[in-house]
Write a protein that holds these residues in place. Sequence first.
Motif, mmCIF file in Angstrom:
data_model
loop_
_atom_site.group_PDB
_atom_site.id
_atom_site.type_symbol
_atom_site.label_atom_id
_atom_site.label_comp_id
_atom_site.label_asym_id
_atom_site.label_seq_id
_atom_site.Cartn_x
_atom_site.Cartn_y
_atom_site.Cartn_z
ATOM 1 N N LYS A 44 0.833 -1.199 0.000
ATOM 2 C CA LYS A 44 0.000 0.000 0.000
ATOM 3 C C LYS A 44 0.873 1.256 0.000
ATOM 4 O O LYS A 44 0.593 2.202 -0.722
ATOM 5 N N PHE A 45 1.940 1.246 0.785
ATOM 6 C CA PHE A 45 2.813 2.411 0.834
ATOM 7 C C PHE A 45 3.573 2.604 -0.477
ATOM 8 O O PHE A 45 3.819 3.736 -0.900
ATOM 9 N N THR A 46 3.927 1.510 -1.143
ATOM 10 C CA THR A 46 4.577 1.606 -2.450
ATOM 11 C C THR A 46 3.626 2.227 -3.474
ATOM 12 O O THR A 46 4.005 3.140 -4.219
ATOM 13 N N LEU A 47 2.382 1.749 -3.507
ATOM 14 C CA LEU A 47 1.391 2.332 -4.426
ATOM 15 C C LEU A 47 1.117 3.788 -4.086
ATOM 16 O O LEU A 47 0.948 4.626 -4.970
ATOM 17 N N TYR A 48 1.074 4.108 -2.800
ATOM 18 C CA TYR A 48 0.841 5.481 -2.372
ATOM 19 C C TYR A 48 1.955 6.400 -2.881
ATOM 20 O O TYR A 48 1.696 7.496 -3.368
ATOM 21 N N ALA A 49 3.192 5.935 -2.784
ATOM 22 C CA ALA A 49 4.331 6.730 -3.265
ATOM 23 C C ALA A 49 4.240 6.948 -4.771
ATOM 24 O O ALA A 49 4.455 8.064 -5.267
ATOM 25 N N HIS A 51 1.517 6.851 -6.596
ATOM 26 C CA HIS A 51 0.340 7.684 -6.825
ATOM 27 C C HIS A 51 0.691 9.158 -6.624
ATOM 28 O O HIS A 51 0.332 10.007 -7.436
ATOM 29 N N LYS A 52 1.410 9.462 -5.560
ATOM 30 C CA LYS A 52 1.811 10.847 -5.294
ATOM 31 C C LYS A 52 2.814 11.351 -6.324
ATOM 32 O O LYS A 52 2.735 12.492 -6.771
ATOM 33 N N THR A 53 3.758 10.509 -6.706
ATOM 34 C CA THR A 53 4.781 10.917 -7.669
ATOM 35 C C THR A 53 4.165 11.244 -9.027
ATOM 36 O O THR A 53 4.510 12.259 -9.649
ATOM 37 N N LEU A 54 3.257 10.419 -9.489
ATOM 38 C CA LEU A 54 2.652 10.645 -10.804
ATOM 39 C C LEU A 54 1.639 11.779 -10.802
ATOM 40 O O LEU A 54 1.419 12.412 -11.829
ATOM 41 N N SER A 55 1.024 12.061 -9.670
ATOM 42 C CA SER A 55 0.026 13.130 -9.646
ATOM 43 C C SER A 55 0.656 14.495 -9.409
ATOM 44 O O SER A 55 0.055 15.507 -9.733
ATOM 45 N N ALA A 56 1.857 14.556 -8.870
ATOM 46 C CA ALA A 56 2.473 15.846 -8.541
ATOM 47 C C ALA A 56 2.648 16.755 -9.765
ATOM 48 O O ALA A 56 2.264 17.921 -9.704
ATOM 49 N N PRO A 57 3.196 16.279 -10.895
ATOM 50 C CA PRO A 57 3.335 17.181 -12.053
ATOM 51 C C PRO A 57 1.983 17.664 -12.579
ATOM 52 O O PRO A 57 1.835 18.809 -12.961
ATOM 53 N N ARG A 58 0.985 16.812 -12.556
ATOM 54 C CA ARG A 58 -0.346 17.212 -13.029
ATOM 55 C C ARG A 58 -0.930 18.261 -12.113
ATOM 56 O O ARG A 58 -1.511 19.240 -12.559
ATOM 57 N N ASP A 59 -0.772 18.091 -10.805
ATOM 58 C CA ASP A 59 -1.311 19.062 -9.849
ATOM 59 C C ASP A 59 -0.624 20.402 -9.978
ATOM 60 O O ASP A 59 -1.251 21.442 -9.898
ATOM 61 N N ARG A 60 0.698 20.395 -10.155
ATOM 62 C CA ARG A 60 1.426 21.648 -10.294
ATOM 63 C C ARG A 60 1.011 22.388 -11.562
ATOM 64 O O ARG A 60 0.907 23.606 -11.563
ATOM 65 N N LYS A 61 0.756 21.661 -12.630
ATOM 66 C CA LYS A 61 0.364 22.301 -13.886
ATOM 67 C C LYS A 61 -1.002 22.950 -13.757
ATOM 68 O O LYS A 61 -1.244 24.029 -14.269
ATOM 69 N N SER A 62 -1.936 22.306 -13.044
ATOM 70 C CA SER A 62 -3.275 22.842 -12.940
ATOM 71 C C SER A 62 -3.327 24.087 -12.048
ATOM 72 O O SER A 62 -4.252 24.873 -12.165
ATOM 73 N N VAL A 63 -2.354 24.280 -11.178
ATOM 74 C CA VAL A 63 -2.329 25.455 -10.313
ATOM 75 C C VAL A 63 -1.882 26.683 -11.084
ATOM 76 O O VAL A 63 -2.351 27.777 -10.858
ATOM 77 N N VAL A 64 -0.985 26.491 -12.058
ATOM 78 C CA VAL A 64 -0.414 27.625 -12.796
ATOM 79 C C VAL A 64 -1.430 28.259 -13.675
ATOM 80 O O VAL A 64 -2.306 27.842 -14.221
#
Length: 64
Positions: A44-49, A51-64
């Motif tokens: 679960k912790f591996t999948l969580y890591a 999940h966070k790694t792949l979503s971070a660039p998308r989240d940063r782009k949507s804020v700009v």
Amino acid sequence: MGLRNSPAKFGVFAKLLHWSMGILLIGMLAVGVYMHELPISPDKFTLYAWHKTLSAPRDRKSVV
């Protein structure tokens, strides 16, 4: 079919980017739902890591 956009059509690069983001978004949603049902474990912790790694660039782009 050109690589660049034209007034009449989107180019190959734009289409590839569009569909890859859509597939990534659906995949992230599926992993999030699956991960929610898992008991606390190293998997679960591996999948969580991931999940966070792949979503971070998308989240940063949507804020700009």
